[in-house]
Scaffold this active site. Structure first.
Site, PDB file in Angstrom:
ATOM      1  N   GLU A   1     -39.760  -2.019 -52.409  1.00 36.50           N
ATOM      2  CA  GLU A   1     -38.828  -2.977 -53.004  1.00 36.50           C
ATOM      3  C   GLU A   1     -39.480  -3.916 -54.021  1.00 36.50           C
ATOM      4  O   GLU A   1     -38.861  -4.268 -55.020  1.00 36.50           O
ATOM      5  CB  GLU A   1     -38.149  -3.809 -51.903  1.00 36.50           C
ATOM      6  CG  GLU A   1     -37.238  -3.025 -50.974  1.00 36.50           C
ATOM      7  CD  GLU A   1     -35.987  -2.518 -51.664  1.00 36.50           C
ATOM      8  OE1 GLU A   1     -35.690  -2.975 -52.788  1.00 36.50           O
ATOM      9  OE2 GLU A   1     -35.303  -1.647 -51.096  1.00 36.50           O
TER      10      GLU A   1
ATOM     11  N   SER B   1      14.622  13.823 -47.508  1.00 39.73           N
ATOM     12  CA  SER B   1      15.701  13.119 -48.205  1.00 39.73           C
ATOM     13  C   SER B   1      15.534  11.610 -48.268  1.00 39.73           C
ATOM     14  O   SER B   1      16.322  10.934 -48.917  1.00 39.73           O
ATOM     15  CB  SER B   1      17.035  13.450 -47.537  1.00 39.73           C
ATOM     16  OG  SER B   1      17.395  14.770 -47.828  1.00 39.73           O
TER      17      SER B   1
END
Length: 785
Positions: free
Chosen positions: A104, A385
């Site tokens: 890092e 529907s």
């Protein structure tokens, strides 16, 4: 002598008076520009830094988990579900510290500022080339500050935040030792599955303390924080090994391990020592709320935040009592289903603001699964529907100014350009009928013809404004079945409930970051249709529940409206399971009051799980009925007020053009578009009177076993009354109101599986579609496995 002196002065004056070379002036101005830039940069940095938030030891030591709160400010839960194991700096931590620093920030221990000018310069060059602020030059100290105070929201990658981040990093570097800073960092990073801190992760992944891990295992954990999901050893072992080996190489380059150690560690299996991956059993609250939490997390991420890293305070729109009730109805036998394999997805939305009040992802969900399949948001099922009010009839009122008395023709229909015939549920046609009757009884042919007149493209735009995505090149069969989720359907119907104002359904109303930024996501909504359209649709959908296809959803005395929807199995499905022929594949009910809109889907995940039969054919309606009854028990029961833009009058049944008749049915017209002689007669309107008239006209109707289907087999529908007596008896056993036989003209709308969704020959918003079929219908209704 005097002459010599004079000559020297003259030469000096000459040299001074001579113009400076161009390069000299360039250098001079360059230095001046650099000085001004530096001065401006320092000033700007100071200006931004003065507003930097405070940062304390308790904040640095705390976990990074985001917290969820309800709308009334009550804490609900933390996304960090594992109790954090905080590790103190010790000799056991040295190998991990070497790994983290190497990969890092290898200059970490030499850093006295908290920022690394070399890395910053490199990132500035990268950003300049990409014309963005995407590359970072962050030290471990800056990363700690970012995880503690700031969010990962891309919109916050600004100079202001970078300046504040650097200033706080410098403060932290002055106030704490390097080992303390590294300790804070190691205990804060997110490590997947609700784990924060590498100490917690060591226990989760290996069942050990950090000091008990070997080199390869330590390197694996040190690499996960960079991309926790991508480097997950359970899900992506190849990527996890790649990242682990990068960490090991960084340690080798940083002289923290030998070449021999490096070679041995890279050869070690990524699975060595990993515990079997059994996710923790959820708490009862987490199990009930899991689908809601999943969608809230998805929404937070879509807004640019990382809820697992940003330490956010997230206000969600959940009503915990409603969420619990929704879960109980599905799992505690309060609503009947065909069997335990039958599934459900349901969503409750507040029409006034779009808040998702509650959501149900399914029944009998495994207790060990978090953020699992959420059937409430799956869009792979046909709506049947239930789409008709949104896609067919509302656009007809909005764009064509149709009245509820508009006469539609329910007669033999063949899709244009094909030999594919469209049928209704009863395999017959009823001839001329009003739009009101066609919607209430869910007749298929009138719906398809209505969409043809409106135009698919124009109707699709209308539906899109309500959150329903219908491809503009869809065929006419989409009139009786589109792809949508219960979330989308509840949201779309909420626009009817709020007289035409649509609020996009949302789970999150507010996000607060540790640096004090607050984002509110509530909006005023948008008008997607006129009040007249919304009111007229609602008025017709009331009839669906009173005496149409939705009588099982009746709630005595409540002002509400809704629509049913069902889908039949395809030809391919029935070839494998011929016994399913007389039952629906999917069954829907979407209904609403002014306070709530509820979308309910029921069906099965897989064909082999079974089919909807018996009382299960009413499950969607009964589920809606129970949930809406619960929600409205302490709420004001308010009817919709007719807007001045609508005319109500008694019209002689099926008169064309409409004729006023004292004995006629109540119908609605858009003001300014009613025939001459028809005036508003609302003063004498009575809903009970209207119901009596319609009941009289439907007295010869019969109750159907299931109301609607959107697919036919070989161009013909099948219909069975099997289990009808048993279904009615079971419904009565659940103390549910059965419709009076004179009310019970339930309809079932069906479409052939060979209609294949006709492709429009023209794409003109103002023109009707003359369409021909494709294979789209088959694709739309394939089973989900």
């Amino acid at each position: 002598m005097a002459n010599t002196k004079y000559k020297r002065v003259s030469r000096k004056n000459y040299r001074q008076s001579r113009p400076k070379p161009i390069w000299w002036r360039i250098i001079k101005w360059a230095f001046l520009v650099v000085f001004l830039i530096l001065l401006s940069g320092v000033g700007l940095f100071a200006y931004y830094a003065k507003d930097a938030p405070n940062i304390s030891r308790s904040q640095l030591e705390s976990g990074g988990s985001s917290s969820l709160y309800t709308a009334d400010g009550k804490f609900l839960l933390s996304l960090g579900s594992e109790k954090r194991i905080y590790v103190k700096d010790s000799q056991d931590l040295q190998l991990l510290k070497d790994a983290v620093v190497s990969v890092e920030d290898k200059r970490f221990y030499k850093d006295k500022l908290g920022i690394d000018p070399i890395r910053i310069a490199g990132s500035m060059l990268t950003n300049a080339k990409s014309n963005s602020i995407s590359a970072g030059g962050s030290t471990i100290t800056q990363q700690l500050v970012k995880l503690t105070v700031f969010s990962t929201d891309a919109s916050q990658r600004t100079l202001r935040r970078k300046a504040q981040e650097a200033w706080l990093a410098m403060r932290v570097q002055r106030e704490y030792t390097h080992d303390e800073i590294l300790e804070f960092y190691i205990n804060r990073v997110y490590m997947n599955y609700g784990n924060y801190g590498i100490g917690t992760a060591a226990n989760y992944y290996y069942g050990k303390k950090i000091g008990q891990l070997d080199l390869a295992q330590t390197a694996l954990l040190a690499g996960i924080p960079n991309r926790p999901t991508a480097y997950n050893p359970y899900v992506y072992p190849k990527y996890a090994k790649y990242r682990r080996d990068l960490v090991l190489k960084a340690m080798l380059d940083n002289n923290k391990i030998t070449q021999k150690q490096y070679e041995q560690a890279t050869k070690e299996s990524i699975k060595k020592g990993l515990k079997a991956h059994n996710q923790r059993k959820q708490s009862n609250l987490r199990k009930i709320d899991d689908p809601y939490i999943k969608e809230a997390i998805t929404e937070v991420k879509a807004k640019g935040f990382d809820p697992y890293r940003d330490n956010l305070k997230i206000t969600i729109n959940i009503d915990q009592k409603a969420q619990t009730k929704l879960y109980q109805l599905a799992n505690n036998g309060l609503v009947p289903f065909t069997n335990d394999q039958m599934q459900i997805g349901a969503t409750v939305v507040d029409p006034s603001n779009g808040h998702v009040v509650a959501i149900l992802g399914g029944r009998h969900l495994p207790a060990s699964v978090q953020l699992g399949l959420d059937r409430a948001v799956q869009t792979s099922r046909s709506t049947g529907s239930s789409i008709k009010p949104v896609l067919d009839y509302a656009p007809a009122i909005e764009y064509l100014n149709w009245s509820t008395a508009k006469i539609l023709d329910d007669s033999k229909y063949i899709y244009p350009g094909t030999n594919v015939q469209l049928y209704d549920w009863d395999n017959k046609y009823d001839g001329a009928m009003t739009m009101r009757h066609a919607l209430e009884q869910s007749r298929n042919v009138p719906a398809v013809k209505t969409l043809a007149e409106v135009g698919v493209s124009r109707a699709a735009k209308f539906a899109a404004n309500m959150g329903i995505n219908v491809p503009k090149d869809s065929g006419l069969s989409v009139a009786i079945g589109a792809q949508a989720s219960s979330l989308q359907m509840a949201g779309a119907f909420s626009a009817f409930a709020s007289m035409g104002i649509y609020h996009k359904p949302q789970f999150v109303s507010k996000i607060e970051t540790p640096d004090g930024l607050t984002r509110n996501y509530d909006s005023a909504g948008i008008r997607v249709m006129s009040k007249s359209t919304a009111y007229m649709i609602t008025d017709m959908l009331k009839g669906v529940i009173k005496h149409g296809s939705g009588t099982n959803a009746q709630i005595k005395g409540l002002y509400h409206a809704g629509k049913t929807g069902s889908v039949k199995y395809s030809e391919q499905d029935l070839a494998r399971y011929p016994g399913y022929a007389a039952t629906p594949k999917d069954s829907w009910f979407v209904g609403y009051t002014q306070r709530y809109s509820i979308g309910v889907w029921t069906g099965y995940d897989n064909l082999r799980d079974g089919t909807i039969s018996g009382i299960g054919q009413q499950s969607a309606q009964l589920f809606y009925k129970n949930m809406m009854s619960y929600l409205m028990q302490d709420k004001e029961n308010t009817d919709w007020q007719k807007p001045n833009s609508v005319i109500r009058a008694r019209i002689a049944r099926n008169s064309n053009p409409p004729e006023v008749s004292p004995a006629g049915d109540w119908q609605l017209f858009v003001r300014g578009h009613a025939p001459v002689g028809i005036i508003d007669d609302s003063s004498s309107y009575d809903e009970d009177d209207e119901e009596t008239n319609i009941n009289r006209s439907n007295s010869t109707s019969t109750t159907q076993n299931w109301h609607e289907s959107d697919q036919h087999i070989n161009g013909a529908t099948t219909q069975s009354n099997t289990n009808q007596h048993n279904s009615n008896r079971q419904a009565k056993d659940y103390h549910l109101q059965e419709p009076d036989e004179s009310h019970a003209h339930s309809s079932s709308d069906s479409k052939t599986n060979d209609d294949n969704s006709n492709k429009p020959k023209q794409d003109n918003d103002d023109a009707a579609d003359n369409s021909s079929p494709t294979n789209e219908s088959k694709n739309q209704h394939k089973n989900q496995h």
